[in-house]
Motif scaffolding. Structure first.
Motif, PDB file in Angstrom:
ATOM      1  N   GLU A  61       0.797  -1.225   0.000  1.00  0.00           N
ATOM      2  CA  GLU A  61       0.000   0.000   0.000  1.00  0.00           C
ATOM      3  C   GLU A  61       0.832   1.279   0.000  1.00  0.00           C
ATOM      4  O   GLU A  61       0.319   2.353  -0.278  1.00  0.00           O
ATOM      5  CB  GLU A  61      -0.900   0.035   1.241  1.00  0.00           C
ATOM      6  CG  GLU A  61      -1.971  -1.020   1.280  1.00  0.00           C
ATOM      7  CD  GLU A  61      -2.906  -0.795   2.452  1.00  0.00           C
ATOM      8  OE1 GLU A  61      -3.952  -0.140   2.248  1.00  0.00           O
ATOM      9  OE2 GLU A  61      -2.579  -1.236   3.562  1.00  0.00           O
ATOM     10  N   ALA A  62       2.105   1.165   0.328  1.00  0.00           N
ATOM     11  CA  ALA A  62       2.934   2.357   0.454  1.00  0.00           C
ATOM     12  C   ALA A  62       4.348   2.068  -0.015  1.00  0.00           C
ATOM     13  O   ALA A  62       4.801   0.921  -0.031  1.00  0.00           O
ATOM     14  CB  ALA A  62       2.950   2.841   1.908  1.00  0.00           C
ATOM     15  N   GLU A  63       5.031   3.127  -0.387  1.00  0.00           N
ATOM     16  CA  GLU A  63       6.451   3.026  -0.738  1.00  0.00           C
ATOM     17  C   GLU A  63       7.250   3.404   0.496  1.00  0.00           C
ATOM     18  O   GLU A  63       7.070   4.489   1.051  1.00  0.00           O
ATOM     19  CB  GLU A  63       6.770   3.974  -1.893  1.00  0.00           C
ATOM     20  CG  GLU A  63       8.219   3.933  -2.327  1.00  0.00           C
ATOM     21  CD  GLU A  63       8.521   4.928  -3.437  1.00  0.00           C
ATOM     22  OE1 GLU A  63       9.684   4.983  -3.881  1.00  0.00           O
ATOM     23  OE2 GLU A  63       7.596   5.667  -3.844  1.00  0.00           O
ATOM     24  N   VAL A  64       8.130   2.523   0.930  1.00  0.00           N
ATOM     25  CA  VAL A  64       8.957   2.782   2.105  1.00  0.00           C
ATOM     26  C   VAL A  64      10.393   2.987   1.643  1.00  0.00           C
ATOM     27  O   VAL A  64      11.018   2.076   1.105  1.00  0.00           O
ATOM     28  CB  VAL A  64       8.873   1.636   3.131  1.00  0.00           C
ATOM     29  CG1 VAL A  64       9.722   1.969   4.358  1.00  0.00           C
ATOM     30  CG2 VAL A  64       7.425   1.402   3.556  1.00  0.00           C
ATOM     31  N   LEU A  65      10.886   4.208   1.827  1.00  0.00           N
ATOM     32  CA  LEU A  65      12.250   4.547   1.433  1.00  0.00           C
ATOM     33  C   LEU A  65      13.156   4.350   2.647  1.00  0.00           C
ATOM     34  O   LEU A  65      13.015   5.021   3.655  1.00  0.00           O
ATOM     35  CB  LEU A  65      12.310   5.998   0.949  1.00  0.00           C
ATOM     36  CG  LEU A  65      11.303   6.376  -0.153  1.00  0.00           C
ATOM     37  CD1 LEU A  65      11.412   7.851  -0.497  1.00  0.00           C
ATOM     38  CD2 LEU A  65      11.520   5.524  -1.389  1.00  0.00           C
ATOM     39  N   GLY A  66      14.088   3.424   2.545  1.00  0.00           N
ATOM     40  CA  GLY A  66      14.943   3.090   3.681  1.00  0.00           C
ATOM     41  C   GLY A  66      14.640   1.668   4.136  1.00  0.00           C
ATOM     42  O   GLY A  66      14.032   0.876   3.405  1.00  0.00           O
ATOM     43  N   PRO A  67      15.088   1.303   5.341  1.00  0.00           N
ATOM     44  CA  PRO A  67      15.702   2.186   6.335  1.00  0.00           C
ATOM     45  C   PRO A  67      17.195   2.417   6.094  1.00  0.00           C
ATOM     46  O   PRO A  67      17.862   1.618   5.449  1.00  0.00           O
ATOM     47  CB  PRO A  67      15.495   1.407   7.640  1.00  0.00           C
ATOM     48  CG  PRO A  67      15.524  -0.028   7.209  1.00  0.00           C
ATOM     49  CD  PRO A  67      14.888  -0.072   5.850  1.00  0.00           C
ATOM     50  N   VAL A  68      17.690   3.562   6.626  1.00  0.00           N
ATOM     51  CA  VAL A  68      19.115   3.878   6.600  1.00  0.00           C
ATOM     52  C   VAL A  68      19.542   4.252   8.016  1.00  0.00           C
ATOM     53  O   VAL A  68      18.713   4.657   8.843  1.00  0.00           O
ATOM     54  CB  VAL A  68      19.413   5.044   5.635  1.00  0.00           C
ATOM     55  CG1 VAL A  68      19.086   4.662   4.206  1.00  0.00           C
ATOM     56  CG2 VAL A  68      18.645   6.304   6.038  1.00  0.00           C
TER      57      VAL A  68
END
Length: 622
Positions: A566-573
């Motif tokens: 349902e969502a774009e998750v950028l990361g984790p960093v």
């Protein structure tokens, strides 16, 4: 015995208590009460009757006493607390601590001290024509919820317009991103009305804060002017809410609850069923979009004066030959000059042989050279010594690249034989030191400074030449709002230029779209262009953003935890700082179409054991 829910100014959700029969008549929502918690007696606020059902009520404790004669928070204010708690994923207790200062829960108060005299220059309000006021006044008189965005020509006009609107209503909340600006508006209003208006900002002493909030609770103060905390203040029944400089990032709280005061003000107006007016010379992309789709009413007031000439120079030099020549000519004419650069320090250090940039060991950001000897991280304050050998290739050709205020100061001194006044947070570490520097800056022939110099009224029409040096630093970090922030800062600078003055922007990337719009003084086309770019990438206002920090000890949360359909998750960093009590911290950015999708992703992450999650809804940088 009835059950009631009580909120305490602690990081807790509401707790359920028994209400003794002798107190039940006065135990209504909004009342101040004392109750036992963690083997101590604490003061809290009744949220309402509890729907909690427990067959064994002996596990519940009774409240001890009622501490106010009448509710100190209204029903709509309690609803607002619950909304802020839900929307920003914060406990109601922490939201309450933002609504009411600790001093109201503490009986002991120090002796009231007088506020120190301020050196803010007095400004006469501009005369506002009735024709320019009529649309806003008509909306205000309807006394029902409606949001209007007003694009104004300059900041003094904005303050004057707000002061005139306040004459039309018996009570109001006015938000300003900076305490200095709120105090100026307070002074303007007090020229005609010396009663019923209070100012809330960080300058208030403990006793002054208690007196001010008590006036709001008692109803003896009908209008409040203040910074972000004023959005949640316990004023009884405001008739109008005004948000000055609505685009400002300073409305965003940096600690939990991480609310945006502008958005809270809009929701409060909706819950109170009153009008709210957003004002700005350069409205935010989100507000501009909402006006475009009819969610907000829109009013634009044109300026009668011509904007200053803006030119763009492309170069990689510290200051180009053309700019230096212009500065020398201006000095001969005894003109006032400002070199604005949004980076303090001297430069960054780069290995000429392998390209390695000297980075902070904790947050991996480039370290800035200060005073030619100290390498300083502007994020986490890590300090180190300047290296003589490259740690990667063992090369010795380490070069100082880029420019900060210290390097510009040196360059100006060397090429003009005039010592400029430098104004940045390295020079001004306290408000008093900054105040002295600002006064000195009004007399200096040439000033080099950062954002702390952006004082439109203090330096109104003061400089004859302003040079924006290396605006490329705005694009050093991944931030979809970088161009918008640069345009807004340059717009502030244009109000600091004299009528015949000029503004020069020196950049190494002159072909960026923003410079074309700045030359034409065309903010409308610029912000519409930015909104279209965000639509293609599903950034706000066409999507929801939430930044999360995940803290853990030995085992990294599984990668699947950050995956979602349902969502774009950028990361984790890896994160630059680690939360106390944990060994590791990572950050991630959740981008989704709506709040529901974000909530479902967050719920999955927060259910994971042995981690702590800090949530920032609608972050101001991403």
């Amino acid at each position: 015995m009835k059950l009631i829910d009580v909120i305490f100014a602690l990081n807790l959700q509401p707790l359920t208590y028994l209400c003794p029969d002798e107190l039940s008549g006065g135990a209504v929502p909004g009342m101040l009460v004392t109750a036992p918690i963690r083997n101590k007696i604490k003061t809290g606020i009744i949220l309402g009757n509890s729907i909690y059902k427990n067959e064994n009520e002996k596990t519940l404790k009774p409240i001890i006493s009622l501490e106010s004669e009448s509710p100190i928070l209204t029903h709509s204010h309690l609803r607002l607390i619950e909304w802020v708690s839900s929307y920003y994923f914060s406990s109601t207790g922490l939201v309450l601590s933002a609504v009411l200062p600790d001093v109201l829960f503490n009986k002991s108060v120090t002796k009231r001290k007088s506020k120190p005299k301020r050196t803010i220059p007095l400004h006469r309000p501009i005369n506002i024509n009735d024709s320019e006021l009529s649309a806003a006044v008509d909306m205000v008189k309807q006394q029902c919820y409606c949001c209007m965005l007003i694009k104004i020509p300059d900041f003094l006009y904005e303050l004057s317009y707000a002061a005139r609107l306040l004459e039309e209503v018996p009570s109001a909340i006015v938000l300003s991103p900076g305490k200095t600006d709120s105090e100026i508006l307070f002074d303007i209003i007090n020229n005609t009305d010396t009663t019923g208006t209070v100012c809330i900002n960080s300058d208030l002493t403990t006793a002054q804060k208690r007196d001010t909030y008590q006036q709001l609770i008692d109803g003896t103060a009908s209008t409040v002017i203040g910074t972000m905390t004023a959005a949640l203040c316990p004023i009884r029944k405001p008739s109008l809410i005004i948000v000055l400089e609505e685009q400002s990032a300073y409305y965003k709280q940096i600690s939990t609850p991480r609310y945006n005061a502008r958005d809270v003000a809009i929701m409060r107006a909706y819950m109170e069923n009153i009008p709210v007016i957003l004002m700005s010379k350069t409205p935010s992309g989100t507000s501009y979009h909402n006006a475009g789709i009819g969610k907000y009413k829109y009013l634009e007031i044109k300026s009668d004066s011509n904007p200053p000439a803006v030119s763009v120079v492309q170069t990689r030099q510290t200051l180009s030959d053309r700019v230096v020549s212009t500065i020398k000519t201006a000095l001969k004419k005894q003109h006032k000059i400002l070199i604005f650069i949004n980076r303090r320090g001297h430069s960054i250090v780069v290995c000429a042989e392998c390209g390695l940039i000297d980075e902070c060991p904790r947050c991996k950001m480039p370290l800035g050279l200060h005073d030619k000897k100290t390498m300083l991280c502007h994020r986490c304050k890590h300090e180190g010594k300047i290296k003589e050998i490259c740690p990667r290739c063992k090369g010795v050709d380490l070069r100082q690249v880029g420019s900060g205020t210290q390097k510009i100061e040196e360059f100006i001194t060397k090429n003009t034989e005039v010592q400029p006044l430098r104004v940045d947070s390295d020079c001004a570490k306290t408000p008093k030191e900054l105040e002295k520097l600002l006064i000195a800056a009004t007399k200096a022939p040439i000033v080099v400074g950062t954002k702390i110099l952006l004082r439109r009224l203090f330096f109104k029409s003061h400089f004859d030449l302003i040079v924006v040096a290396n605006p490329d630093v705005y694009f050093s970090f991944p931030d979809y709002m970088a161009s918008e922030r640069l345009y807004q800062d340059v717009s502030i600078l244009t109000e600091m230029i004299s009528a015949e003055g000029r503004l020069i922007i020196q950049t190494s990337i002159a072909d960026k779209d923003i410079y074309r719009f700045l030359r034409r003084n065309d903010y409308d086309s610029f912000i519409n262009s930015e909104i279209n770019k965000r639509k293609q990438l599903h950034y706000p206002p066409y999507g929801k953003l939430v930044k999360i920090d995940v803290h853990f000890n030995d085992v990294m949360p599984p990668a699947a935890l950050f995956l979602s359909d349902e969502a774009e998750v950028l990361g984790p960093v890896n994160k630059d700082t680690v939360k106390g009590g944990y060994k590791h911290s990572v950050e991630a950015l959740i981008k989704a179409k709506d709040s529901g999708a974000v909530s479902r992703v967050l719920s999955k992450i927060m259910l994971h054991k042995h981690i702590s999650v800090d949530i920032d809804v609608d972050p101001v940088t991403a």
